[in-house]
Design a protein around this motif. Structure first.
Motif, PDB file in Angstrom:
ATOM      1  N   TYR A 273       0.907  -1.173   0.046  1.00  0.00           N
ATOM      2  CA  TYR A 273       0.058   0.156  -0.001  1.00  0.00           C
ATOM      3  C   TYR A 273       1.042   1.146   0.164  1.00  0.00           C
ATOM      4  O   TYR A 273       1.852   1.305   0.698  1.00  0.00           O
TER       5      TYR A 273
ATOM      6  N   GLU B 297      -2.377   7.284  -1.505  1.00  0.00           N
ATOM      7  CA  GLU B 297      -2.165   6.243  -0.605  1.00  0.00           C
ATOM      8  C   GLU B 297      -1.364   6.802   0.411  1.00  0.00           C
ATOM      9  O   GLU B 297      -1.361   6.393   1.594  1.00  0.00           O
TER      10      GLU B 297
ATOM     11  N   VAL C  89     -12.031   4.124   1.527  1.00  0.00           N
ATOM     12  CA  VAL C  89     -10.477   4.038   1.269  1.00  0.00           C
ATOM     13  C   VAL C  89     -10.255   2.260   1.441  1.00  0.00           C
ATOM     14  O   VAL C  89     -10.372   1.742   2.530  1.00  0.00           O
TER      15      VAL C  89
END
Length: 100
Positions: free
Chosen positions: A4, A17, A46
């Motif tokens: 991520y 991100e 998200v």
């Protein structure tokens, strides 16, 4: 699967991100629970790189692996919210000398 905050090449930073990571890294040490942050991320749609909703365990791992930080402990905090226990994660910046 890509980490991520990074593109598939694992080098290019995904700005949106990265902002989410920074946000969580500020909110959790300030006393907000992992579950609360995850619920907020769910409300805002998200998602993790696999397209799933964030859960406290996944968020904790992300914060623990974020470069320059480490988890130094966990605990429980009884807050003003109906006396319920909240999981709290304590993180600190890694030492630039030891890397620990």
């Amino acid at each position: 699967m890509r980490p991520y905050g990074y593109a598939e090449d694992r080098i290019t930073i995904m700005v949106e991100e990265a902002d989410v990571i920074r946000e969580a890294a500020q909110r959790v040490p300030a006393g907000e629970s992992l579950a609360s942050v995850c619920k907020d991320f769910q409300r805002r749609e998200v998602k993790t790189p696999s397209g799933r909703h964030w859960v406290p365990t996944t968020l904790r791992r992300l914060l623990a692996s974020a470069r320059g930080f480490r988890v130094v402990g966990t605990g429980h905090h009884i807050g003003r919210h109906h006396g319920r226990r909240r999981d709290v994660v304590f993180i600190e910046r890694r030492s630039t000398v030891t890397g620990l």
